[in-house]
Motif scaffolding. Sequence first.
Motif, PDB file in Angstrom:
ATOM      1  N   ASP A   1       0.816  -1.212   0.000  1.00 38.03           N
ATOM      2  CA  ASP A   1       0.000   0.000   0.000  1.00 38.03           C
ATOM      3  C   ASP A   1       0.855   1.271   0.000  1.00 38.03           C
ATOM      4  OD1 ASP A   1      -2.299  -1.559   0.086  1.00 38.03           O
ATOM      5  OD2 ASP A   1      -2.256  -1.642   2.282  1.00 38.03           O
ATOM      6  N   CYS A   2       1.927   1.293   0.793  1.00 38.34           N
ATOM      7  CA  CYS A   2       2.733   2.508   0.965  1.00 38.34           C
ATOM      8  C   CYS A   2       3.976   2.528   0.074  1.00 38.34           C
ATOM      9  CB  CYS A   2       3.185   2.630   2.418  1.00 38.34           C
ATOM     10  SG  CYS A   2       1.813   2.619   3.574  1.00 38.34           S
ATOM     11  N   PHE A   3       4.385   1.394  -0.446  1.00 37.11           N
ATOM     12  CA  PHE A   3       5.575   1.254  -1.284  1.00 37.11           C
ATOM     13  C   PHE A   3       6.842   1.717  -0.563  1.00 37.11           C
ATOM     14  CE2 PHE A   3       2.013   1.728  -4.216  1.00 37.11           C
ATOM     15  CZ  PHE A   3       2.097   0.522  -4.867  1.00 37.11           C
ATOM     16  N   VAL A   4       6.971   1.348   0.699  1.00 36.64           N
ATOM     17  CA  VAL A   4       8.169   1.607   1.482  1.00 36.64           C
ATOM     18  C   VAL A   4       8.707   0.281   1.969  1.00 36.64           C
ATOM     19  CG1 VAL A   4       7.500   3.923   2.220  1.00 36.64           C
ATOM     20  CG2 VAL A   4       6.863   1.958   3.616  1.00 36.64           C
ATOM     21  N   GLU A   5       9.976   0.269   2.342  1.00 39.61           N
ATOM     22  CA  GLU A   5      10.601  -0.948   2.830  1.00 39.61           C
ATOM     23  C   GLU A   5      10.060  -1.274   4.218  1.00 39.61           C
ATOM     24  OE1 GLU A   5      15.051  -2.279   4.067  1.00 39.61           O
ATOM     25  OE2 GLU A   5      14.834  -1.074   2.250  1.00 39.61           O
ATOM     26  N   VAL A   6       9.765  -2.541   4.445  1.00 38.26           N
ATOM     27  CA  VAL A   6       9.200  -3.005   5.709  1.00 38.26           C
ATOM     28  C   VAL A   6      10.334  -3.339   6.669  1.00 38.26           C
ATOM     29  CG1 VAL A   6       7.698  -4.761   6.736  1.00 38.26           C
ATOM     30  CG2 VAL A   6       7.219  -3.913   4.457  1.00 38.26           C
ATOM     31  N   SER A   7      10.124  -3.140   7.954  1.00 39.48           N
ATOM     32  CA  SER A   7      11.148  -3.433   8.958  1.00 39.48           C
ATOM     33  C   SER A   7      11.422  -4.928   9.016  1.00 39.48           C
ATOM     34  CB  SER A   7      10.693  -2.930  10.322  1.00 39.48           C
ATOM     35  OG  SER A   7       9.599  -3.702  10.781  1.00 39.48           O
ATOM     36  N   ALA A   8      12.453  -5.309   9.744  1.00 37.37           N
ATOM     37  CA  ALA A   8      12.822  -6.721   9.882  1.00 37.37           C
ATOM     38  C   ALA A   8      11.727  -7.514  10.584  1.00 37.37           C
ATOM     39  CB  ALA A   8      14.134  -6.842  10.633  1.00 37.37           C
ATOM     40  N   ALA A   9      10.912  -6.854  11.406  1.00 37.95           N
ATOM     41  CA  ALA A   9       9.819  -7.535  12.091  1.00 37.95           C
ATOM     42  C   ALA A   9       8.655  -7.832  11.140  1.00 37.95           C
ATOM     43  CB  ALA A   9       9.311  -6.689  13.256  1.00 37.95           C
ATOM     44  N   GLY A  10       8.632  -7.230   9.951  1.00 34.84           N
ATOM     45  CA  GLY A  10       7.602  -7.487   8.964  1.00 34.84           C
ATOM     46  C   GLY A  10       6.417  -6.545   9.078  1.00 34.84           C
ATOM     47  N   GLU A  11       6.593  -5.414   9.771  1.00 44.69           N
ATOM     48  CA  GLU A  11       5.493  -4.471   9.954  1.00 44.69           C
ATOM     49  C   GLU A  11       5.840  -3.163   9.257  1.00 44.69           C
ATOM     50  OE1 GLU A  11       3.378  -2.185  13.650  1.00 44.69           O
ATOM     51  OE2 GLU A  11       4.179  -4.185  13.993  1.00 44.69           O
ATOM     52  N   CYS A  12       4.848  -2.603   8.502  1.00 44.55           N
ATOM     53  CA  CYS A  12       5.045  -1.329   7.811  1.00 44.55           C
ATOM     54  C   CYS A  12       5.056  -0.217   8.832  1.00 44.55           C
ATOM     55  CB  CYS A  12       3.932  -1.104   6.788  1.00 44.55           C
ATOM     56  SG  CYS A  12       4.057   0.492   5.953  1.00 44.55           S
ATOM     57  N   GLY A  13       6.015   0.671   8.739  1.00 44.49           N
ATOM     58  CA  GLY A  13       6.129   1.771   9.689  1.00 44.49           C
ATOM     59  C   GLY A  13       5.150   2.892   9.432  1.00 44.49           C
ATOM     60  N   ILE A  14       4.475   2.903   8.282  1.00 39.81           N
ATOM     61  CA  ILE A  14       3.535   3.973   7.964  1.00 39.81           C
ATOM     62  C   ILE A  14       2.090   3.559   8.241  1.00 39.81           C
ATOM     63  CG2 ILE A  14       2.655   5.441   6.110  1.00 39.81           C
ATOM     64  CD1 ILE A  14       5.450   5.401   4.922  1.00 39.81           C
ATOM     65  N   CYS A  15       1.676   2.466   7.647  1.00 38.81           N
ATOM     66  CA  CYS A  15       0.277   2.059   7.814  1.00 38.81           C
ATOM     67  C   CYS A  15       0.079   0.977   8.862  1.00 38.81           C
ATOM     68  CB  CYS A  15      -0.316   1.621   6.479  1.00 38.81           C
ATOM     69  SG  CYS A  15       0.415   0.115   5.813  1.00 38.81           S
ATOM     70  N   GLY A  16       1.118   0.309   9.309  1.00 39.47           N
ATOM     71  CA  GLY A  16       1.040  -0.701  10.368  1.00 39.47           C
ATOM     72  C   GLY A  16       0.651  -2.075   9.905  1.00 39.47           C
ATOM     73  N   ILE A  17       0.492  -2.315   8.602  1.00 40.73           N
ATOM     74  CA  ILE A  17       0.112  -3.630   8.102  1.00 40.73           C
ATOM     75  C   ILE A  17       1.282  -4.607   8.278  1.00 40.73           C
ATOM     76  CG2 ILE A  17       0.850  -3.170   5.746  1.00 40.73           C
ATOM     77  CD1 ILE A  17      -1.532  -4.736   4.740  1.00 40.73           C
ATOM     78  N   ARG A  18       0.952  -5.858   8.568  1.00 40.54           N
ATOM     79  CA  ARG A  18       1.979  -6.903   8.707  1.00 40.54           C
ATOM     80  C   ARG A  18       2.109  -7.639   7.382  1.00 40.54           C
ATOM     81  NH1 ARG A  18       4.732  -7.820  12.446  1.00 40.54           N
ATOM     82  NH2 ARG A  18       4.782  -9.179  14.157  1.00 40.54           N
ATOM     83  N   ILE A  19       3.338  -7.817   6.962  1.00 46.16           N
ATOM     84  CA  ILE A  19       3.623  -8.482   5.690  1.00 46.16           C
ATOM     85  C   ILE A  19       4.083  -9.900   5.983  1.00 46.16           C
ATOM     86  CG2 ILE A  19       5.011  -8.418   3.602  1.00 46.16           C
ATOM     87  CD1 ILE A  19       3.262  -5.997   3.765  1.00 46.16           C
TER      88      ILE A  19
END
Length: 132
Positions: A114-132
Amino acid sequence: MRIVDSADWRDRLTYETPYRVADVMPGDPARCAACPADAGAHDRDHLWAVKHRHPTNHGGFVRFYCEAHVPERKQPAVVAARTAPARRAAPRAAAPRAPKAPAPSDVVRAMCPDCFVEVSAAGECGICGIRI
């Protein structure tokens, strides 16, 4: 705004080639660069303009010379051909190479759809909070 090289009469001259000053740039009589300082000015029909290379200016510099001091045109140096027969090296067997590890910047990392940003090592987006 468009930036271009300046149009200068000296840019049309080739290096180390004498040109008649009257043909290149008409004007008042001028002095020879090699004559003594107390020598008089020469008519431009009797002067030669020679463009020399400069170590720090890619455009070079131009000097005026009288008939007595005009430098000879330098011919390009001729590379001497080899007189000894060339030896051929025996073909070497190609050594097997190990695959090169990818650079850290080449590694593909998880991206948030959704945000097209790199996800943290934990797998959570820092902008929208979705888990990948």
